[in-house]
Design a protein around this motif. Structure first.
Motif, PDB file in Angstrom:
ATOM      1  N   LEU A  22       0.833  -1.204   0.000  1.00 18.86           N
ATOM      2  CA  LEU A  22       0.000   0.000   0.000  1.00 18.86           C
ATOM      3  C   LEU A  22       0.863   1.248   0.000  1.00 18.86           C
ATOM      4  CD1 LEU A  22      -2.723  -0.979   2.635  1.00 18.86           C
ATOM      5  CD2 LEU A  22      -2.748  -1.333   0.160  1.00 18.86           C
ATOM      6  N   LEU A  23       0.260   2.335  -0.397  1.00 25.13           N
ATOM      7  CA  LEU A  23       0.952   3.612  -0.389  1.00 25.13           C
ATOM      8  C   LEU A  23       1.023   4.207   1.016  1.00 25.13           C
ATOM      9  CD1 LEU A  23      -0.577   5.157  -3.633  1.00 25.13           C
ATOM     10  CD2 LEU A  23       1.699   4.184  -3.337  1.00 25.13           C
ATOM     11  N   ALA A 451      -6.885   8.175  -3.195  1.00 26.87           N
ATOM     12  CA  ALA A 451      -7.171   8.411  -4.619  1.00 26.87           C
ATOM     13  C   ALA A 451      -7.045   7.114  -5.409  1.00 26.87           C
ATOM     14  CB  ALA A 451      -6.219   9.467  -5.166  1.00 26.87           C
ATOM     15  N   ARG A 452      -6.041   6.330  -5.102  1.00 26.52           N
ATOM     16  CA  ARG A 452      -5.868   5.066  -5.831  1.00 26.52           C
ATOM     17  C   ARG A 452      -6.952   4.065  -5.463  1.00 26.52           C
ATOM     18  NH1 ARG A 452      -0.073   1.916  -6.538  1.00 26.52           N
ATOM     19  NH2 ARG A 452      -0.804   0.422  -8.116  1.00 26.52           N
ATOM     20  N   MET A 453      -7.428   4.116  -4.215  1.00 23.63           N
ATOM     21  CA  MET A 453      -8.545   3.240  -3.834  1.00 23.63           C
ATOM     22  C   MET A 453      -9.782   3.538  -4.680  1.00 23.63           C
ATOM     23  SD  MET A 453      -8.300   3.142   0.349  1.00 23.63           S
ATOM     24  CE  MET A 453      -9.902   2.367   0.492  1.00 23.63           C
ATOM     25  N   LEU A 454      -9.992   4.833  -4.987  1.00 22.75           N
ATOM     26  CA  LEU A 454     -11.167   5.220  -5.768  1.00 22.75           C
ATOM     27  C   LEU A 454     -10.994   4.948  -7.260  1.00 22.75           C
ATOM     28  CD1 LEU A 454     -11.983   8.623  -4.022  1.00 22.75           C
ATOM     29  CD2 LEU A 454     -13.164   6.441  -3.715  1.00 22.75           C
ATOM     30  N   SER A 455      -9.761   4.845  -7.729  1.00 23.93           N
ATOM     31  CA  SER A 455      -9.533   4.712  -9.167  1.00 23.93           C
ATOM     32  C   SER A 455      -9.103   3.325  -9.608  1.00 23.93           C
ATOM     33  CB  SER A 455      -8.460   5.726  -9.606  1.00 23.93           C
ATOM     34  OG  SER A 455      -7.228   5.449  -8.953  1.00 23.93           O
ATOM     35  N   GLU A 456      -8.687   2.456  -8.676  1.00 22.09           N
ATOM     36  CA  GLU A 456      -8.157   1.140  -9.062  1.00 22.09           C
ATOM     37  C   GLU A 456      -8.785   0.062  -8.193  1.00 22.09           C
ATOM     38  OE1 GLU A 456      -3.859  -1.090  -9.096  1.00 22.09           O
ATOM     39  OE2 GLU A 456      -3.912   1.056  -9.621  1.00 22.09           O
ATOM     40  N   LYS A 457      -9.542  -0.824  -8.825  1.00 17.79           N
ATOM     41  CA  LYS A 457     -10.285  -1.858  -8.112  1.00 17.79           C
ATOM     42  C   LYS A 457      -9.347  -2.817  -7.388  1.00 17.79           C
ATOM     43  CE  LYS A 457     -13.874  -5.328  -8.781  1.00 17.79           C
ATOM     44  NZ  LYS A 457     -14.768  -5.979  -9.781  1.00 17.79           N
ATOM     45  N   ALA A 458      -8.261  -3.228  -8.044  1.00 17.94           N
ATOM     46  CA  ALA A 458      -7.335  -4.180  -7.431  1.00 17.94           C
ATOM     47  C   ALA A 458      -6.689  -3.580  -6.181  1.00 17.94           C
ATOM     48  CB  ALA A 458      -6.265  -4.594  -8.441  1.00 17.94           C
ATOM     49  N   LEU A 460      -7.979  -1.240  -4.295  1.00 13.99           N
ATOM     50  CA  LEU A 460      -9.026  -1.177  -3.264  1.00 13.99           C
ATOM     51  C   LEU A 460      -9.135  -2.508  -2.538  1.00 13.99           C
ATOM     52  CD1 LEU A 460     -11.432   0.204  -1.869  1.00 13.99           C
ATOM     53  CD2 LEU A 460     -12.864  -0.562  -3.788  1.00 13.99           C
ATOM     54  N   GLY A 461      -9.063  -3.606  -3.291  1.00 20.38           N
ATOM     55  CA  GLY A 461      -9.122  -4.928  -2.661  1.00 20.38           C
ATOM     56  C   GLY A 461      -7.944  -5.158  -1.733  1.00 20.38           C
ATOM     57  N   ARG A 462      -6.738  -4.732  -2.168  1.00 14.11           N
ATOM     58  CA  ARG A 462      -5.566  -4.915  -1.301  1.00 14.11           C
ATOM     59  C   ARG A 462      -5.683  -4.057  -0.043  1.00 14.11           C
ATOM     60  NH1 ARG A 462      -2.506  -3.995  -5.987  1.00 14.11           N
ATOM     61  NH2 ARG A 462      -1.351  -2.299  -4.962  1.00 14.11           N
ATOM     62  N   ALA A 463      -6.224  -2.842  -0.194  1.00 15.12           N
ATOM     63  CA  ALA A 463      -6.369  -1.953   0.963  1.00 15.12           C
ATOM     64  C   ALA A 463      -7.347  -2.536   1.978  1.00 15.12           C
ATOM     65  CB  ALA A 463      -6.837  -0.573   0.508  1.00 15.12           C
TER      66      ALA A 463
END
Length: 875
Positions: A22-23, A451-458, A460-463
């Protein structure tokens, strides 16, 4: 927090979080054994700097002030740090509590007192000032005590960026708290504590007395140095300061040797309206007299300087340390609004406000609330700083508002749907949303993360998976789940959702409902083990051996007593008592089970009542079961003892337990007390073992090594020893005295006369006959005094005859008082005068017998209290 859990599983879950890539940084609240840490360490004297690599060996514990680890130094890169070497074991203290609840409470108290964040955690100047004070106190201790070892050495300070807290590295003290010491001169120790001269041969508890003397002298030294608020850490009557002094294990031969002060970081501010212990009341008034309304760690640098100047040779190499302390203290004290100390300076001192804003931004950087770029912008704009500070207060204010709304509903017993809905919105939506906004505003990595959670499904799953794993780590440490279930939930995340509603329950109940093996083991321990102990003599013996082994380790029982008990373990009476103790263990859950069952039945059988009223009644039912002196569990226990008496036709061996067994709480000690006349060592040990074990459930004051633990041990172990010695001395002295009976008559007559005088005064003052409530105080106190005086002046009478004489004296006084009232038609019997003569006489006789019984019982209690007192001698 449970003492044991799978460290391997916790580390595996943490590694799985890191693999999510994660970031944002992983959420870390504490470290596990085996982890390696890197810090930029600043030494103390001299203030050299170096990068140190440490490996965590053990998590020692934590409280309000922070969390402590034992670490091993693997590498030192940079300037030499005095006292630090590769391969050395050290104590590492990070000034952040491992418990979120403890952190919230600590921060709230500090905020109320100083109007800022907890400085020792987020202000490097404050943490450094505390360490410098400790270094100088250590040198002063050499002046007063002859060696520096009496104060733990602080080696350096650092900032932990992962946990967001300041920390320090100290020498590792291989030590322990006090041992329990058998002492049959408790009266002499109390006289010694009051400052009286007591012959050395009469004094026991040498380790207890040595620690108390050391702490008193150390407090005096801290006051002399100008550190009265740090002295609170060692004030005896705070009742929780005793664990702050350890005894080094390499000094076991001498009770006074090896005592070491180890804690100089207070956890809770002392507010004038919130004393945390009995000793704090005095400290509050002393602080107000000094002009310090709120107390924490403020010192008097001028007094410290005068002490150093009075001992120049001892402080010759610490001049730079003192100068650094001056700079850190100035920065620390000017970093908080601190209304009670700055007063009007807040209205005009721009330099003070600059220090407050700069330190606040530094605190946000240390705690991780803001990154470097945001920190630079905040330093340039006080408006932005103020907005960021208000944003940080929003989550707490939302939770506080939710709590107020819920509390209002509970106190009014009226469920307002809009109010409860508003509380839910505040707690579940507004508070998390405010925290999210502050993270976004303060950290670039969190902005990119969301921002990446909202733009990238994969991603979001890792988060989501990482957050789930972090929650599992927290649950594992709290004991909500075991290692096997934690790994299973990590593999099958959908099962995690089933656990979320149970997370609102206490940890043990959560695990009981979700872990069949754990539930089976606990139920087996609670219900099957007492049955095994009842039927299996070998299991009972092993149970006792395990308790004796623990008693040996903590000094609760002497080696001679332990060997004596083990040598008599096969005796029938010991087996009988151990079997009875097993039955007592079986009765532990009965009251709780019955009270819950009755509450459920009441709830189900009264659907016509509103839920709020039913809940109130259920609460009263549960409270009544806890408050009554005789409960279902104690009733079963008492009936079992009565069954033994009838079955064995043996009253002598159960004459105490058959009465005490029916009463709650004290009934658990019925058999240890019963054993006192036949097996006194075993009885004292069992009572002390159970009592000190129970005291550890008391928050804060029940800590191991604290004063409450030792006080309970004294009550259940040393007090009976002292009573036995005093009774033997009195018996020896009474043998040379003539027996005396005649004094019982005048004492009873005096009791009767005082009762009559009190009633006459009441009639003269009010013109009305006194009721029982009007003479209740005398009716309770005079019989007690009658029993005490009768047994004390009985001369050479045996104990049994003295008790019998006291009982007779009290009963006669009660009977005569009631008879006199009946004859005169006033007093507590006056209301019976309207009854026809025969009925009046019958009622008067019955009431007089009750008075005789009550007075006799109270006189017996008074006599027993006199006999078991450890005060003055008999006349």
């Amino acid at each position: 927090m449970p003492a044991e859990y799978s460290v391997t599983t916790a580390r595996a879950l943490a590694e799985a979080v890191r693999r999510c890539d994660l970031l944002r940084p992983p959420r870390t609240v504490r470290y596990e054994p085996g982890e390696e840490l890197h810090y930029e360490l600043k030494g103390m004297a001299p203030a050299n700097r170096a990068t140190v690599r440490l490996r965590v060996e053990a998590f020692v514990g934590g409280g309000f002030a922070g969390q402590v680890y034992r670490v091993k130094v693997l590498d030192i890169d940079g300037q030499p740090i005095a006292g630090l070497a590769t391969g050395q074991s050290c104590a590492m203290k990070i000034l952040l509590p491992p418990s979120r609840l403890a952190r919230k409470f600590r921060d709230a108290v500090f905020l109320a007192g100083f109007q800022g964040a907890f400085s020792l955690q987020v202000n490097p100047a404050a943490a450094r000032a505390g360490a410098l004070w400790q270094k100088l106190i250590r040198r002063a201790a050499r002046v007063r005590f002859g060696e520096e070892r009496v104060v733990v050495d602080v080696l350096g300070t650092f900032v932990d960026e992962r946990l967001g807290s300041c920390g320090e590295l100290c020498e590792w003290v291989d030590g322990r708290t006090w041992r329990f010491e058998a002492d049959d001169h408790l009266d002499a120790r109390r006289a010694w504590s009051r400052g009286r001269d007591v012959p050395a041969e009469r004094l026991g508890s040498p380790e207890y007395r040595a620690k108390k003397t050391f702490m008193r002298r150390f407090v005096e030294l801290l006051h002399e140095l100008g550190a009265p608020e740090l002295a609170r850490q060692y004030e005896w009557w705070t009742c929780k300061s005793q664990p702050n002094v350890l005894k080094r294990r390499d000094a076991e031969g001498d009770p006074a040797a090896g005592l070491t002060a180890v804690d100089f970081r207070p956890g809770l501010a002392l507010l004038p309206f919130l004393p945390m212990s009995p000793g704090d009341v005095k400290l509050i008034f002393q602080g107000i007299a000094r002009g310090s309304v709120v107390q924490f760690d403020r010192g008097d640098l001028e007094k410290l300087r005068r002490f150093m100047e009075a001992h120049p040779a001892d402080f010759a190499d610490l001049g730079e340390t003192y100068e650094e302390l001056l700079r850190c203290e100035e920065a620390y004290r000017n970093s908080l609004p601190d209304i009670t100390h700055h007063h009007l300076r807040l209205l005009y001192d721009g330099r003070l406000w600059k220090g407050i804003f700069d330190s606040t931004v530094t605190g946000w950087r240390v705690s991780g609330a803001a990154d470097a770029a945001v920190g630079d912008r905040l330093r340039k704009s006080r408006v932005l700083s103020l907005c960021f500070a208000l944003l940080g207060l929003l989550p707490g204010l939302a939770r506080l508002a939710a709590a107020v709304l819920v509390l209002t509903c509970l106190l009014s017993w009226t469920a307002s749907l809009p109010m409860l809905a508003a509380a839910g919105v505040l707690a579940l939506i507004a508070s998390p949303l405010a925290r999210l906004l502050r993270r976004v505003a303060g950290r670039e990595d969190y902005r990119r993360h969301y921002a990446r959670m909202l733009s990238e499904k994969a991603y979001l799953g890792r988060a989501i998976r990482a957050r789930l794993l972090e929650t599992l780590i927290a649950w594992l440490r709290r004991g909500r789940i075991g290692a096997r279930r934690a790994r299973r939930l990590a593999r099958q995340p959908w099962r995690f959702a089933l656990h979320l509603p149970l997370a609102l329950l206490p940890a043990f109940l959560h695990r009981m409902l979700t872990d069949r093996q754990y539930a089976w083991e606990k139920l087996k321990y609670a219900f099957a083990r007492p049955v095994v102990l009842y039927f299996n003599p070998r299991a009972r013996e092993q149970w006792l051996r395990d308790m004796l082994a623990e008693g040996r380790r903590n000094g609760m029982i002497s080696e001679a007593d332990a060997q004596r008990i083990e040598s008599r373990m096969d005796e029938p009476f010991i087996q009988k008592y151990l079997k009875s103790l097993a039955v007592h263990v079986c009765t532990l859950p009965i009251t709780q089970v019955v009270s819950v069952a009755v509450s459920i039945i009441y709830w189900l059988h009264h659907p016509e009542l509103p839920p709020q009223q039913r809940a109130k009644h259920v609460g009263l039912i549960l409270g009544a079961f806890q408050a009554t002196p005789i409960s279902p569990g104690s009733l079963v226990r008492g009936l079992y003892v009565l069954y033994l008496v009838l079955r064995e036709r043996n009253f002598k061996d159960y004459n105490i337990a058959v009465f005490l067994g029916f009463f709650k709480y004290v009934g658990y000690l019925a058999f240890p007390i019963q054993m006192a006349y036949r097996y006194p060592a075993l009885a004292r040990f069992m009572a002390g073992h159970w009592a000190t074990g129970a005291v550890h459930i008391v928050p804060v004051f029940g800590e191991r090594g604290a004063l409450l633990e030792h006080a309970v041990f004294d009550v259940f172990y040393n007090y009976p020893l002292t009573v036995r010695r005093k009774m033997r001395q009195r018996a020896e002295r009474r043998r040379s005295l003539p027996s005396r009976l005649w004094h019982a008559g005048p004492i009873a007559a005096a009791t009767l006369g005082l009762m009559a005088l009190a009633e006459a005064n009441h009639i003269a003052a009010s013109g009305m006959a006194p009721g029982l409530k009007d003479v209740l105080t005398l009716a309770l106190s005079l019989p007690l005094l009658t029993g005490m005086l009768t047994t004390r002046w009985a001369g050479g009478l045996t104990l049994a005859k003295r008790i019998a004489l006291a009982t007779a004296s009290g009963a006669f006084a009660g009977l005569a008082s009631a008879a006199a009232n009946a004859a005169l038609g006033y007093g507590p019997l006056a209301s019976l005068a309207v009854i026809p003569p025969l009925g009046y006489l019958a009622a008067s006789a019955g009431t007089a017998l009750w008075w005789a019984f009550v007075f006799g019982l109270l006189a017996t209690i008074g006599a027993l209290l006199s006999e078991i007192s450890i005060g003055g001698d008999d006349a």
